[in-house]
Design a protein around this motif. Structure first.
Motif, PDB file in Angstrom:
ATOM      1  N   THR A   1      17.670  -8.179  43.668  1.00  0.00           N
ATOM      2  CA  THR A   1      17.060  -7.132  44.480  1.00  0.00           C
ATOM      3  C   THR A   1      15.580  -7.383  44.737  1.00  0.00           C
TER       4      THR A   1
ATOM      5  N   VAL B   1      16.421   2.017  44.449  1.00  0.00           N
ATOM      6  CA  VAL B   1      17.497   1.029  44.328  1.00  0.00           C
ATOM      7  C   VAL B   1      17.551   0.479  42.913  1.00  0.00           C
TER       8      VAL B   1
ATOM      9  N   GLY C   1      20.942  -3.745  43.791  1.00  0.00           N
ATOM     10  CA  GLY C   1      21.577  -3.536  45.090  1.00  0.00           C
ATOM     11  C   GLY C   1      21.710  -4.778  45.939  1.00  0.00           C
TER      12      GLY C   1
ATOM     13  N   HIS D   1      20.815   1.964  49.424  1.00  0.00           N
ATOM     14  CA  HIS D   1      20.768   0.518  49.626  1.00  0.00           C
ATOM     15  C   HIS D   1      22.062  -0.046  50.211  1.00  0.00           C
TER      16      HIS D   1
ATOM     17  N   LEU E   1      21.974  -4.717  50.159  1.00  0.00           N
ATOM     18  CA  LEU E   1      20.619  -4.284  50.468  1.00  0.00           C
ATOM     19  C   LEU E   1      20.097  -4.854  51.780  1.00  0.00           C
TER      20      LEU E   1
END
Length: 318
Positions: free
Chosen positions: A48, A13, A16, A94, A20
């Motif tokens: 993230t 990822v 994201g 994600h 996510l």
């Protein structure tokens, strides 16, 4: 989960945060539970990291690593695979969603068909709000026992998303790692297909999200997409003609490496020549979103299944 999980899910990822958590909920709410979820964060600059660490604290199946710098999407996909321990493996994105029985159905297919090396399910494209945009039928001949037939189908038919299927990790270790030239994902999956047949579960269980910040949308040119895959592609040493030439050579080298008979190898080369000659025809670059839709009645059950997975998920402590 056992001490040695049977299935590993690798989730690379970068930035994201928008989708996510929703994707993690769908993965952690699966009916099949014997898996580890390995997240490798490509030095994200948004929230993230905070999201990942919150989920790590809630579920013992998750392992999270933050890379010190952005190495590009392709190297990160390769890296996360090296961190996984299961005999089965699946890449996850994600921003995608998954019906609760996706993993269960795919693992069952691999158990029931030992000759199959990858199992996936029917899919639909959803938008940034999770609304279905385009469902489509899977038409690839990847279930064929004949390698040249599988190869020809993957050359000429607009994709499925077999890249995100559940596959046997030992087969994945025998193919060349994901590269970063134009359409490198296509040559990568095609090489996997030269090692054995796939199985498509005939249920709509996978939902691929298409949104403005998705990599292909955010990087509209061939060069920008390749640089996103690997920053080392930037600069004059990697002009577009080279990226296209590497794409074609990716198929050639896949045929060279694959465990094929001499007759099958010749048949694959013939299909490749035919495909190369066809690229100038109108519609040759048709996207999967342009495929004819399937019966909309199949959608409600699957979308509801995902919602139930989010509502019914309980965190695993440890």
């Amino acid at each position: 989960m056992t001490a040695q999980p049977r299935l590993s899910i690798g989730l690379p990822v970068y930035n994201g945060e928008e989708y996510l958590a929703e994707s993690l909920d769908a993965l952690l709410g699966q009916t099949y539970e014997d898996f580890e979820l390995v997240i490798t964060d490509n030095a994200s600059t948004d929230g993230t990291q905070d999201i990942c660490r919150k989920y790590v604290a809630r579920d013992s199946r998750i392992r999270y690593t933050r890379l010190p710098r952005n190495i590009g999407a392709a190297p990160n996909h390769n890296h996360v695979f090296t961190q996984c321990r299961g005999e089965l493996f699946k890449w996850a994105s994600h921003d995608d969603l998954y019906a609760r029985t996706l993993l269960e159905r795919c693992v069952e297919a691999l158990d029931e068909h030992p000759e199959v090396i990858l199992a996936h399910a029917d899919q639909a494209v959803i938008d940034e709000h999770g609304q279905v945009k385009v469902p489509y039928e899977y038409t690839l001949a990847t279930a064929s026992r004949r390698a040249p037939e599988r190869f020809r189908s993957m050359l000429f038919e607009p994709g499925g998303d077999d890249f995100y299927g559940v596959m046997r990790a030992d087969v994945l270790r025998r193919v060349k790692p994901h590269d970063s030239y134009h359409h490198a994902d296509r040559t990568f999956v095609t090489e996997i297909g030269l090692h054995g047949p796939f199985h498509q579960v005939p249920e709509l269980l996978y939902f691929r999200r298409d949104h403005p910040t998705r990599a292909e949308r955010a990087n509209p040119s061939k060069r920008s997409r390749c640089v996103n895959l690997d920053p080392r592609r930037a600069g004059r040493l990697h002009p577009t003609p080279r990226l296209l030439a590497e794409y074609v050579w990716g198929f050639v080298s896949a045929i060279q490496r694959a465990p094929l008979s001499a007759a099958d190898r010749r048949a694959c080369y013939r299909h490749l020549v035919e495909w190369a000659a066809s690229r100038a025809k109108p519609g040759a670059g048709e996207r999967v979103e342009d495929r004819a839709p399937v019966d909309p009645a199949k959608l409600t059950v699957c979308v509801d299944d995902i919602v139930a997975g989010r509502e019914g998920r309980s965190g695993r402590q440890g």
